[in-house]
Design a protein around this motif. Structure first.
Motif, PDB file in Angstrom:
ATOM      1  N   ARG A 123       0.826  -1.200   0.000  1.00 55.33           N
ATOM      2  CA  ARG A 123       0.000   0.000   0.000  1.00 55.33           C
ATOM      3  C   ARG A 123       0.866   1.259   0.000  1.00 55.33           C
ATOM      4  O   ARG A 123       1.919   1.310   0.651  1.00 55.33           O
ATOM      5  N   ASP A 124       0.408   2.279  -0.754  1.00 56.13           N
ATOM      6  CA  ASP A 124       1.086   3.591  -0.818  1.00 56.13           C
ATOM      7  C   ASP A 124       2.552   3.432  -1.194  1.00 56.13           C
ATOM      8  O   ASP A 124       3.430   4.078  -0.627  1.00 56.13           O
ATOM      9  N   PHE A 125       2.810   2.562  -2.175  1.00 52.62           N
ATOM     10  CA  PHE A 125       4.207   2.291  -2.528  1.00 52.62           C
ATOM     11  C   PHE A 125       4.896   3.509  -3.117  1.00 52.62           C
ATOM     12  O   PHE A 125       6.082   3.720  -2.896  1.00 52.62           O
ATOM     13  N   THR A 126       4.151   4.318  -3.877  1.00 50.26           N
ATOM     14  CA  THR A 126       4.758   5.519  -4.474  1.00 50.26           C
ATOM     15  C   THR A 126       5.268   6.456  -3.386  1.00 50.26           C
ATOM     16  O   THR A 126       6.400   6.952  -3.443  1.00 50.26           O
ATOM     17  N   ARG A 127       4.436   6.704  -2.380  1.00 50.29           N
ATOM     18  CA  ARG A 127       4.869   7.568  -1.281  1.00 50.29           C
ATOM     19  C   ARG A 127       6.038   6.938  -0.537  1.00 50.29           C
ATOM     20  O   ARG A 127       7.007   7.623  -0.187  1.00 50.29           O
ATOM     21  N   LEU A 128       5.968   5.643  -0.321  1.00 53.37           N
ATOM     22  CA  LEU A 128       7.042   4.943   0.398  1.00 53.37           C
ATOM     23  C   LEU A 128       8.358   5.036  -0.372  1.00 53.37           C
ATOM     24  O   LEU A 128       9.411   5.300   0.203  1.00 53.37           O
ATOM     25  N   SER A 129       8.286   4.838  -1.705  1.00 57.79           N
ATOM     26  CA  SER A 129       9.518   4.849  -2.499  1.00 57.79           C
ATOM     27  C   SER A 129      10.155   6.225  -2.540  1.00 57.79           C
ATOM     28  O   SER A 129      11.375   6.344  -2.664  1.00 57.79           O
ATOM     29  N   GLU A 130       9.340   7.277  -2.454  1.00 61.03           N
ATOM     30  CA  GLU A 130       9.894   8.630  -2.501  1.00 61.03           C
ATOM     31  C   GLU A 130      10.679   8.972  -1.243  1.00 61.03           C
ATOM     32  O   GLU A 130      11.511   9.879  -1.253  1.00 61.03           O
ATOM     33  N   SER A 131      10.427   8.242  -0.153  1.00 57.62           N
ATOM     34  CA  SER A 131      11.130   8.531   1.091  1.00 57.62           C
ATOM     35  C   SER A 131      12.437   7.754   1.219  1.00 57.62           C
ATOM     36  O   SER A 131      13.135   7.888   2.211  1.00 57.62           O
TER      37      SER A 131
ATOM     38  N   ASN B 152       2.267  -1.961   4.661  1.00 58.61           N
ATOM     39  CA  ASN B 152       1.019  -2.698   4.734  1.00 58.61           C
ATOM     40  C   ASN B 152       0.725  -3.228   3.350  1.00 58.61           C
ATOM     41  O   ASN B 152       1.102  -2.611   2.341  1.00 58.61           O
TER      42      ASN B 152
ATOM     43  N   LYS C 243      -7.995  -1.627  -0.656  1.00 60.38           N
ATOM     44  CA  LYS C 243      -7.767  -0.247  -0.209  1.00 60.38           C
ATOM     45  C   LYS C 243      -9.078   0.507  -0.087  1.00 60.38           C
ATOM     46  O   LYS C 243      -9.261   1.312   0.827  1.00 60.38           O
TER      47      LYS C 243
ATOM     48  N   ASN D  45      -7.161  -5.646   4.527  1.00 61.69           N
ATOM     49  CA  ASN D  45      -5.923  -6.166   3.952  1.00 61.69           C
ATOM     50  C   ASN D  45      -6.108  -7.484   3.217  1.00 61.69           C
ATOM     51  O   ASN D  45      -5.159  -8.015   2.655  1.00 61.69           O
TER      52      ASN D  45
END
Length: 730
Positions: free
Chosen positions: A484-492, A572, A613, A618
């Motif tokens: 979940r929210d992989f784009t946001r996670l990858s940017e960090s 998640n 989502k 989940n």
């Protein structure tokens, strides 16, 4: 004697037919052959290139890197910073500055934005702002600094003729005066810098990358055509400015109505190219083979040495977020700016350049003919073992010859067709030798065949691995799991951290799938796809898939805590399961194949993963998976029509059979709410839902149903309502 001659001529005809077929392949250059040739070229470049002498030019790269973005700010920068960059490079002694970026729109002047907002009586303030406006005009400051040095700006050609953004400068290239068809790249549109900046620049060059069929950049175009005019690349224009050449002169030779480019002349030097105006890029090594300096260090005058004295400076970026990273033979992640520096370096040393001459096709046809003659003479009437040895020797000689002319003469000739010819003719000769030897053994084999029942042989063939991979339609269960929210996670995370995180996630998740008898289909980014029931049949494919899903959730929870301890973001996942008939087998192309599943049931599993989502859960399964694993506990979530499907299905949230009483009470309570909802007893459903909310915290799901129930209280759906909700997105 007659039989021997017939056999000789039949062998010779087959050999000649293979040679002609390979020649046609060499002529046609299919994509698979280009891919193989690219791989062979990469091997020569990486392992058989002689050391290049130091460049006669001082080539420097100023990198808008992560440090620069942190210190100066995110891109795009106000152009006052670029003006400061050019000013400081000029002070440091740079003689040519080349920008691998475009400034196709003017930067808005903040004062110009304010003045139209003033009232008529604010004339005094307007006058003061008019005096201030030029002082905060970043484009003018940038242009003024460009005028203080020899600066080359970039353009990007497009195939869309409606694109004409910025200003394209008249090229300093001698144009064609005789008509004729040529093989240079042609374009119909462009993006370039604004006229205010171009007016002060010494030149302009295109930055279009030339990709081979496998996406690797091995060649660079030096000239391209735009609307009947020839324009130089950024590296070539930079070299022209550096060498004080007035004009770039293409060297043509004409055959009938076809024009062929053999090189480019600047001053007295002729730079060899292929017919498309391209040269092979002589990469010095992996990324950062040229000296790099951070743009922020230059702007803030933190360069302690004389590295820029007399330097040709290429300004670009290696930042991952600015998408100027390319795939090259020396690195799959290579800064685009260093490609331009490598091409410029090659132009300064034309005598060191590796070229593919215009006569390469004739040379390769001659090699094919010679190899055919050698193989025909050497592989006649010898044993298969000697055939293999002779073929290996010819194969090695062909490869060594190709490497030798590369290493010592700087000539690149394609090698794959020659090697393919050697392999094919050798295999044919060896197969022919084994066949003829086996003719003498058939009688003996016939004797032993009576001790091996034919039915037993047939059964072994039916159960071979090859047939196990054949396509068939079976009842299977498919699983999709996505972070979940992989784009946001990858940017960090940095690229290396992201790779480590995914590896740390996929390994234990895959282990759980294997432990529960699943088959991995593929990984796509952060998504994993698996299925149960093939290639080995499994009547319990549904329960095994559910067991794996719960194990994956437990592993993910444990991983999330471990990631948090490392300073990584917690993760998640959402999992969707569906069971049904699917096509399964070894599928793909001649380049790449995979054992995979296809069909509507597979698509539904993917849709369910996407819906997790939406419902804030989940894990979701379809009514078909519920039927295949009836001993699990299930909470009804919804009756839905997914995108692309007219038939509604019921989806569930599964729980293990040994769940705690609280979990059982929770799912039973929500099932009662859903039953009232389906019966259109919306007021009772709302009351029951409020009671659940006080005890259980499925916020997204509860809020979703609260909104729906309120809506249907105000807008009753009618008697024909089947309780299904239609999802319009995947």
């Amino acid at each position: 004697m007659v039989k021997g001659r017939q056999r000789f001529f039949s062998d010779l005809l087959l050999t000649l037919a293979v040679m002609v077929a390979v020649m046609l392949l060499q002529w046609q250059q299919p994509r698979w052959l280009e891919r193989l040739e690219g791989m062979a070229y990469d091997i020569k470049l990486l392992y058989f290139t002689p050391p290049r002498p130091a460049s006669p030019a001082n080539i420097q790269i100023v990198d808008i890197d992560e440090q620069s973005l942190q210190e100066i700010g995110r891109w795009p920068w106000p152009r006052k910073h670029l003006a400061a960059l050019v000013e400081q490079l000029t002070r440091y002694g740079a003689i040519v500055i080349s920008f691998d970026m475009m400034f196709s729109e003017p930067q808005q002047n903040p004062v110009a934005r304010i003045r139209p907002l003033l009232e008529d009586e604010d004339k005094a303030l307007d006058l003061r702002l008019a005096q201030l406006q030029p002082r905060v005009d970043d484009d003018s400051h940038f242009a003024a600094q460009i005028a203080n040095n020899d600066v080359v700006l970039a353009s990007l050609f497009q195939h869309d003729q409606t694109l004409a953004q910025g200003q394209i400068l008249p090229p300093q290239v001698r144009q064609l005066h005789t008509p004729g068809v040529h093989e240079l790249h042609r374009f119909a549109g462009f993006n370039a810098s604004i006229a205010k900046l171009n007016a002060r620049a010494q030149g302009q060059g295109f930055i279009n990358a030339i990709l081979d069929v496998d996406g690797i950049i091995r060649r660079a175009a030096l000239l391209s055509e735009y609307r009947g005019q020839l324009y130089p690349s950024l590296a070539l224009e930079t070299f022209r400015v550096y060498s004080f050449a007035e004009t770039i002169t293409p060297v043509w030779h004409k055959e009938q109505e076809q024009l062929f480019l053999s090189g480019i002349k600047l001053g007295q030097e002729v730079l060899a190219t292929d017919n498309s105006g391209q040269l092979l890029i002589p990469y010095k090594g992996p990324a950062r083979s040229y000296p790099y300096s951070s743009a922020s260090d230059v702007i803030r005058a933190r360069i302690p040495d004389q590295r820029f004295d007399g330097a040709v400076v290429f300004v670009g970026t290696s930042s991952v977020g600015m998408a100027d990273l390319r795939s090259t033979p020396v690195s799959l992640v290579y800064p685009g700016i260093e490609i331009h520096a490598s091409v410029f370096d090659a132009l300064t040393q034309p005598e060191q350049q590796v070229v593919q001459p215009h006569w390469w096709l004739a040379a390769n046809m001659l090699q094919l003919l010679i190899c055919t003659l050698l193989l025909t003479l050497l592989l006649l009437e010898i044993s298969p073992a000697l055939m293999a040895l002779s073929a290996g020797l010819i194969f090695a000689l062909a490869a060594l010859f190709n490497i030798a002319i590369w290493y010592y003469s700087g000539i690149h000739l394609p090698v794959i067709p020659v090697l393919c010819l050697v392999v094919i003719l050798s295999l044919l000769a060896i197969a022919r030798g084994f066949y003829r030897e086996n003719l003498q053994r058939r009688q003996v084999k016939a004797i032993f065949d009576q001790y091996v029942p034919p039915a037993h042989i047939d059964r072994l063939l039916e159960e071979s691995d090859a047939d196990a991979m054949a396509g068939e339609r079976k009842e299977l269960t498919v699983l999709f799991a996505d972070i979940r929210d992989f784009t946001r996670l990858s940017e960090s995370l940095s690229a290396n951290e992201l790779k480590k995180l995914l590896n740390a996630y996929f390994s234990p998740v895959t282990e759980q799938i294997f432990q529960h008898q699943g088959t991995i289909d593929k990984y796509v980014g952060d998504m994993v796809m698996a299925f149960w029931g093939a290639p080995l049949s499994d009547k319990a494919h549904g329960p095994h898939a559910l067991d794996a899903a719960f194990a994956m959730l437990r592993v993910t929870e444990s991983l999330s805590k471990a990631f948090a301890a490392k300073g990584w973001p917690e993760i998640n996942i959402g999992i969707g399961l569906n069971s049904g008939e699917m096509n399964v087998g070894d599928m793909g192309s001649s380049f790449r194949r995979a054992y995979t599943v296809l069909g509507d049931a597979v698509n539904l599993g993917s849709r369910l993963e996407g819906l997790t989502k939406y419902y804030g859960l989940n894990l979701l399964v379809s009514e078909f998976t519920k039927s295949s694993a009836p001993h699990y506990l299930y909470q009804i979530i919804d009756k839905v029509r997914v995108k692309g499907k007219a038939h509604a299905i019921t989806i569930y949230r599964p729980f293990p059979p040994d769940s705690e009483p609280g979990i059982i009470n929770q799912l039973e309570a929500f099932n009662r709410v859903f039953a009232l909802y389906r019966q259109q007893a919306f007021t009772k459903a709302l009351t029951a839902l409020d009671e659940i909310i006080r005890v259980y915290d499925d916020k997204v799901l509860h809020d979703l149903y609260r909104q729906r129930i309120h809506y249907f209280i105000d807008h009753p759906p009618g008697e024909n309502w089947d309780g299904a909700y239609t999802h319009t997105s995947k």
